[in-house]
Design an enzyme around this catalytic site. Sequence first.
Site, PDB file in Angstrom:
ATOM      1  N   CYS A   1       0.808  -1.231   0.000  1.00  0.00           N
ATOM      2  CA  CYS A   1       0.000   0.000   0.000  1.00  0.00           C
ATOM      3  C   CYS A   1       0.844   1.287   0.000  1.00  0.00           C
ATOM      4  CB  CYS A   1      -0.992  -0.024   1.148  1.00  0.00           C
ATOM      5  SG  CYS A   1      -2.401   1.048   0.820  1.00  0.00           S
TER       6      CYS A   1
ATOM      7  N   HIS B   1      -3.504  -5.621   1.977  1.00  0.00           N
ATOM      8  CA  HIS B   1      -3.068  -5.235   3.316  1.00  0.00           C
ATOM      9  C   HIS B   1      -3.053  -6.339   4.331  1.00  0.00           C
ATOM     10  CE1 HIS B   1      -2.358  -1.135   4.054  1.00  0.00           C
ATOM     11  NE2 HIS B   1      -3.338  -0.742   3.278  1.00  0.00           N
TER      12      HIS B   1
HETATM   13  N1  GLN Z   1      -2.096   7.000   1.568  1.00  0.00           N
HETATM   14  C1  GLN Z   1      -2.341   6.011   0.597  1.00  0.00           C
HETATM   15  C2  GLN Z   1      -3.703   6.097  -0.056  1.00  0.00           C
HETATM   16  O1  GLN Z   1      -4.720   6.348   0.581  1.00  0.00           O
HETATM   17  C3  GLN Z   1      -2.075   4.644   1.192  1.00  0.00           C
HETATM   18  C4  GLN Z   1      -3.084   4.245   2.215  1.00  0.00           C
HETATM   19  C5  GLN Z   1      -2.744   2.997   2.919  1.00  0.00           C
HETATM   20  O2  GLN Z   1      -1.564   2.585   3.069  1.00  0.00           O
HETATM   21  N2  GLN Z   1      -3.795   2.373   3.403  1.00  0.00           N
HETATM   22  O3  GLN Z   1      -3.771   5.914  -1.249  1.00  0.00           O
END
Ligand code: GLN
Length: 250
Positions: A94, A195
Amino acid sequence: MEPLVVGHLFPDYLNIYADRGNIAVLNARAAWRGYELEVRALGAGAEIRPGEHDLFYVGGGQDREQALIAPALAALAPALHEAFEQGAAFLAVCGGYQLLGRFYRDQSGVEQPGVGLLPLHTIAGSRRMIGDVLLECELEPGRRETLAGFENHAGRTILDEGAEPLGRVVSGFGNDGETGYEGCRVGRAIGTYLHGPLLPRNPWLADWLLAQAIAHRTGAAPGLEPLPDELEHEAHAVSARRAETRGGRF
Ligand code: GLN
Protein backbone atom coordinates in the site's frame (compact mmCIF):
# COMPACT_ATOMS: atom_id res chain seq x y z
CA MET A 1 23.58 -21.10 7.66
CA GLU A 2 23.60 -17.61 9.15
CA PRO A 3 20.09 -16.16 9.63
CA LEU A 4 18.30 -14.69 6.62
CA VAL A 5 18.23 -10.93 7.09
CA VAL A 6 15.05 -8.90 6.56
CA GLY A 7 15.30 -5.11 6.38
CA HIS A 8 12.03 -3.69 7.69
CA LEU A 9 11.81 -0.14 6.36
CA PHE A 10 10.28 2.48 8.67
CA PRO A 11 8.27 0.01 10.80
CA ASP A 12 7.17 2.72 13.27
CA TYR A 13 5.50 4.79 10.56
CA LEU A 14 4.35 2.34 7.92
CA ASN A 15 2.38 -0.30 9.78
CA ILE A 16 -1.30 0.27 9.14
CA TYR A 17 -3.68 -2.72 9.53
CA ALA A 18 -0.93 -4.62 11.37
CA ASP A 19 1.11 -5.02 8.21
CA ARG A 20 3.91 -6.29 10.42
CA GLY A 21 1.96 -9.58 10.73
CA ASN A 22 3.48 -10.46 7.37
CA ILE A 23 6.89 -10.61 9.06
CA ALA A 24 5.53 -13.00 11.69
CA VAL A 25 4.37 -15.34 8.92
CA LEU A 26 7.74 -15.24 7.15
CA ASN A 27 9.45 -15.91 10.46
CA ALA A 28 7.31 -18.95 11.29
CA ARG A 29 7.40 -20.47 7.80
CA ALA A 30 11.18 -20.05 7.68
CA ALA A 31 11.62 -21.64 11.12
CA TRP A 32 9.41 -24.62 10.21
CA ARG A 33 11.91 -25.32 7.39
CA GLY A 34 14.97 -24.84 9.58
CA TYR A 35 15.84 -21.28 8.55
CA GLU A 36 16.29 -18.45 11.00
CA LEU A 37 15.13 -14.94 10.21
CA GLU A 38 16.70 -11.81 11.62
CA VAL A 39 14.60 -8.67 11.24
CA ARG A 40 16.39 -5.33 11.33
CA ALA A 41 14.48 -2.06 11.48
CA LEU A 42 15.72 0.49 8.95
CA GLY A 43 14.86 4.17 9.45
CA ALA A 44 16.20 7.58 8.42
CA GLY A 45 19.89 7.53 7.58
CA ALA A 46 20.12 3.73 7.84
CA GLU A 47 23.32 2.23 6.58
CA ILE A 48 22.56 -0.54 4.11
CA ARG A 49 25.66 -2.53 3.21
CA PRO A 50 25.65 -4.31 -0.16
CA GLY A 51 24.47 -7.92 0.10
CA GLU A 52 23.52 -7.60 3.78
CA HIS A 53 19.73 -7.96 3.41
CA ASP A 54 18.03 -10.87 1.69
CA LEU A 55 14.57 -9.30 1.77
CA PHE A 56 13.22 -5.79 2.29
CA TYR A 57 9.75 -5.16 3.64
CA VAL A 58 7.76 -1.95 3.75
CA GLY A 59 4.18 -1.65 5.03
CA GLY A 60 1.35 0.81 4.45
CA GLY A 61 0.49 4.14 6.01
CA GLN A 62 -1.75 7.14 5.74
CA ASP A 63 -0.76 10.14 3.63
CA ARG A 64 0.46 11.86 6.80
CA GLU A 65 2.88 9.10 7.82
CA GLN A 66 4.04 8.71 4.24
CA ALA A 67 4.82 12.43 4.00
CA LEU A 68 6.85 12.24 7.21
CA ILE A 69 9.21 9.55 5.96
CA ALA A 70 9.13 9.82 2.13
CA PRO A 71 12.27 12.01 1.81
CA ALA A 72 14.24 9.79 4.20
CA LEU A 73 13.11 6.64 2.37
CA ALA A 74 13.94 8.20 -1.00
CA ALA A 75 17.42 9.05 0.34
CA LEU A 76 18.00 5.29 0.71
CA ALA A 77 17.24 4.80 -3.00
CA PRO A 78 20.84 4.24 -4.21
CA ALA A 79 21.44 1.53 -1.59
CA LEU A 80 18.04 -0.09 -2.25
CA HIS A 81 18.63 -0.11 -6.02
CA GLU A 82 22.03 -1.72 -5.49
CA ALA A 83 20.53 -4.36 -3.19
CA PHE A 84 17.84 -5.08 -5.79
CA GLU A 85 20.44 -5.38 -8.57
CA GLN A 86 22.28 -7.88 -6.42
CA GLY A 87 19.16 -10.02 -6.10
CA ALA A 88 17.54 -9.00 -2.81
CA ALA A 89 13.76 -9.55 -2.70
CA PHE A 90 11.21 -6.83 -1.85
CA LEU A 91 7.64 -6.82 -0.57
CA ALA A 92 5.94 -3.42 -0.38
CA VAL A 93 2.35 -2.91 0.76
CA CYS A 94 0.00 0.00 0.00
CA GLY A 95 1.69 3.25 1.13
CA GLY A 96 5.04 1.46 0.90
CA TYR A 97 4.10 0.23 -2.58
CA GLN A 98 3.34 3.80 -3.65
CA LEU A 99 6.70 5.00 -2.28
CA LEU A 100 8.71 2.31 -4.09
CA GLY A 101 7.43 3.93 -7.29
CA ARG A 102 8.71 7.25 -8.63
CA PHE A 103 6.37 9.52 -6.64
CA TYR A 104 3.04 9.76 -4.87
CA ARG A 105 1.01 12.94 -5.35
CA ASP A 106 -1.06 13.00 -2.18
CA GLN A 107 -4.51 14.42 -1.32
CA SER A 108 -3.10 17.88 -0.74
CA GLY A 109 -1.33 17.88 -4.11
CA VAL A 110 2.11 17.50 -2.55
CA GLU A 111 4.41 15.23 -4.51
CA GLN A 112 6.12 12.76 -2.18
CA PRO A 113 9.39 11.45 -3.65
CA GLY A 114 9.69 7.70 -4.20
CA VAL A 115 12.53 5.19 -4.41
CA GLY A 116 11.95 4.62 -8.15
CA LEU A 117 12.47 0.88 -7.91
CA LEU A 118 9.04 0.01 -9.33
CA PRO A 119 8.11 1.45 -12.77
CA LEU A 120 5.04 3.41 -11.70
CA HIS A 121 3.65 6.56 -10.11
CA THR A 122 0.57 7.22 -7.99
CA ILE A 123 -1.87 10.10 -7.84
CA ALA A 124 -4.45 10.46 -5.06
CA GLY A 125 -8.03 10.48 -6.32
CA SER A 126 -11.17 11.80 -4.64
CA ARG A 127 -12.78 8.39 -3.94
CA ARG A 128 -11.28 5.70 -1.78
CA MET A 129 -11.10 2.18 -3.12
CA ILE A 130 -12.07 -0.02 -0.22
CA GLY A 131 -13.00 -3.67 -0.13
CA ASP A 132 -11.99 -7.29 -0.43
CA VAL A 133 -9.88 -8.23 -3.42
CA LEU A 134 -9.20 -11.39 -5.33
CA LEU A 135 -6.38 -11.63 -7.87
CA GLU A 136 -5.06 -14.19 -10.27
CA CYS A 137 -1.26 -14.29 -10.43
CA GLU A 138 1.36 -16.19 -12.35
CA LEU A 139 4.74 -15.28 -10.84
CA GLU A 140 6.31 -18.44 -12.23
CA PRO A 141 5.31 -19.45 -15.76
CA GLY A 142 2.62 -22.14 -15.66
CA ARG A 143 2.02 -21.76 -11.90
CA ARG A 144 -1.32 -20.00 -11.51
CA GLU A 145 -2.25 -18.90 -7.99
CA THR A 146 -4.85 -16.65 -6.43
CA LEU A 147 -4.23 -13.90 -3.90
CA ALA A 148 -6.98 -12.79 -1.54
CA GLY A 149 -6.80 -9.62 0.53
CA PHE A 150 -8.21 -6.25 1.47
CA GLU A 151 -7.54 -2.86 -0.09
CA ASN A 152 -8.11 0.68 1.15
CA HIS A 153 -6.49 3.46 -0.84
CA ALA A 154 -7.28 6.73 -2.53
CA GLY A 155 -4.11 6.62 -4.61
CA ARG A 156 -4.45 5.50 -8.22
CA THR A 157 -1.33 3.75 -9.36
CA ILE A 158 -0.34 3.99 -13.00
CA LEU A 159 2.16 1.42 -14.25
CA ASP A 160 4.62 2.41 -16.97
CA GLU A 161 3.98 1.03 -20.43
CA GLY A 162 5.00 -2.65 -20.49
CA ALA A 163 5.42 -2.96 -16.69
CA GLU A 164 4.32 -6.27 -15.20
CA PRO A 165 1.41 -6.15 -12.73
CA LEU A 166 1.35 -8.55 -9.77
CA GLY A 167 -1.98 -9.96 -10.86
CA ARG A 168 -5.25 -9.61 -12.72
CA VAL A 169 -8.19 -8.40 -10.65
CA VAL A 170 -10.97 -10.98 -10.36
CA SER A 171 -12.88 -8.89 -7.78
CA GLY A 172 -12.06 -5.49 -6.34
CA PHE A 173 -10.47 -2.28 -7.61
CA GLY A 174 -6.75 -2.98 -7.93
CA ASN A 175 -4.23 -0.33 -8.99
CA ASP A 176 -6.68 2.24 -10.27
CA GLY A 177 -10.16 0.73 -10.48
CA GLU A 178 -9.98 0.76 -14.28
CA THR A 179 -7.25 -1.30 -15.86
CA GLY A 180 -8.16 -4.57 -14.13
CA TYR A 181 -4.66 -5.05 -12.77
CA GLU A 182 -3.22 -4.96 -9.28
CA GLY A 183 0.27 -4.42 -7.94
CA CYS A 184 3.56 -4.55 -9.76
CA ARG A 185 6.33 -7.09 -10.04
CA VAL A 186 9.90 -6.56 -11.18
CA GLY A 187 12.07 -9.63 -10.75
CA ARG A 188 12.15 -10.35 -7.04
CA ALA A 189 10.36 -7.13 -6.07
CA ILE A 190 6.63 -7.06 -5.45
CA GLY A 191 4.36 -4.13 -4.64
CA THR A 192 0.68 -4.52 -3.81
CA TYR A 193 -2.31 -2.75 -2.25
CA LEU A 194 -3.29 -5.93 -0.39
CA HIS A 195 -3.07 -5.24 3.32
CA GLY A 196 -2.83 -6.66 6.76
CA PRO A 197 -3.10 -10.41 6.63
CA LEU A 198 -1.65 -10.70 3.13
CA LEU A 199 0.78 -13.52 3.87
CA PRO A 200 -1.29 -15.37 6.54
CA ARG A 201 -4.01 -16.15 3.99
CA ASN A 202 -1.76 -16.47 0.96
CA PRO A 203 0.96 -18.84 2.14
CA TRP A 204 2.17 -19.53 -1.41
CA LEU A 205 3.29 -15.90 -1.67
CA ALA A 206 5.09 -16.12 1.68
CA ASP A 207 6.96 -19.18 0.41
CA TRP A 208 7.75 -17.51 -2.90
CA LEU A 209 9.31 -14.56 -1.03
CA LEU A 210 11.22 -16.86 1.31
CA ALA A 211 12.55 -18.81 -1.66
CA GLN A 212 13.71 -15.55 -3.29
CA ALA A 213 15.44 -14.48 -0.08
CA ILE A 214 17.18 -17.86 0.25
CA ALA A 215 18.18 -17.77 -3.41
CA HIS A 216 19.74 -14.33 -2.83
CA ARG A 217 21.76 -15.77 0.03
CA THR A 218 22.81 -19.10 -1.45
CA GLY A 219 22.64 -18.48 -5.18
CA ALA A 220 20.25 -21.39 -5.70
CA ALA A 221 16.46 -21.71 -5.47
CA PRO A 222 15.65 -23.93 -2.47
CA GLY A 223 13.08 -26.70 -2.49
CA LEU A 224 10.91 -25.63 0.44
CA GLU A 225 9.18 -28.55 1.99
CA PRO A 226 5.36 -28.15 1.81
CA LEU A 227 3.44 -27.40 5.02
CA PRO A 228 -0.07 -28.63 5.91
CA ASP A 229 -1.62 -25.11 5.63
CA GLU A 230 -5.21 -26.24 6.28
CA LEU A 231 -6.10 -23.15 8.30
CA GLU A 232 -4.32 -20.91 5.83
CA HIS A 233 -6.25 -22.38 2.91
CA GLU A 234 -9.50 -21.96 4.82
CA ALA A 235 -8.64 -18.32 5.53
CA HIS A 236 -7.88 -17.87 1.84
CA ALA A 237 -11.20 -19.43 0.81
CA VAL A 238 -13.21 -17.25 3.22
CA SER A 239 -11.43 -14.14 2.00
CA ALA A 240 -11.81 -15.09 -1.67
CA ARG A 241 -15.55 -15.68 -1.19
CA ARG A 242 -15.91 -12.31 0.51
CA ALA A 243 -14.15 -10.64 -2.40
CA GLU A 244 -16.41 -12.38 -4.90
CA THR A 245 -19.58 -11.35 -3.07
CA ARG A 246 -18.63 -7.84 -1.95
CA GLY A 247 -15.42 -6.84 -3.67
CA GLY A 248 -15.24 -3.13 -4.34
CA ARG A 249 -16.72 -1.67 -7.51
CA PHE A 250 -17.22 1.89 -8.65
N1 GLN B 1 -2.10 7.00 1.57
C1 GLN B 1 -2.34 6.01 0.60
C2 GLN B 1 -3.70 6.10 -0.06
O1 GLN B 1 -4.72 6.35 0.58
C3 GLN B 1 -2.07 4.64 1.19
C4 GLN B 1 -3.08 4.25 2.21
C5 GLN B 1 -2.74 3.00 2.92
O2 GLN B 1 -1.56 2.58 3.07
N2 GLN B 1 -3.79 2.37 3.40
O3 GLN B 1 -3.77 5.91 -1.25
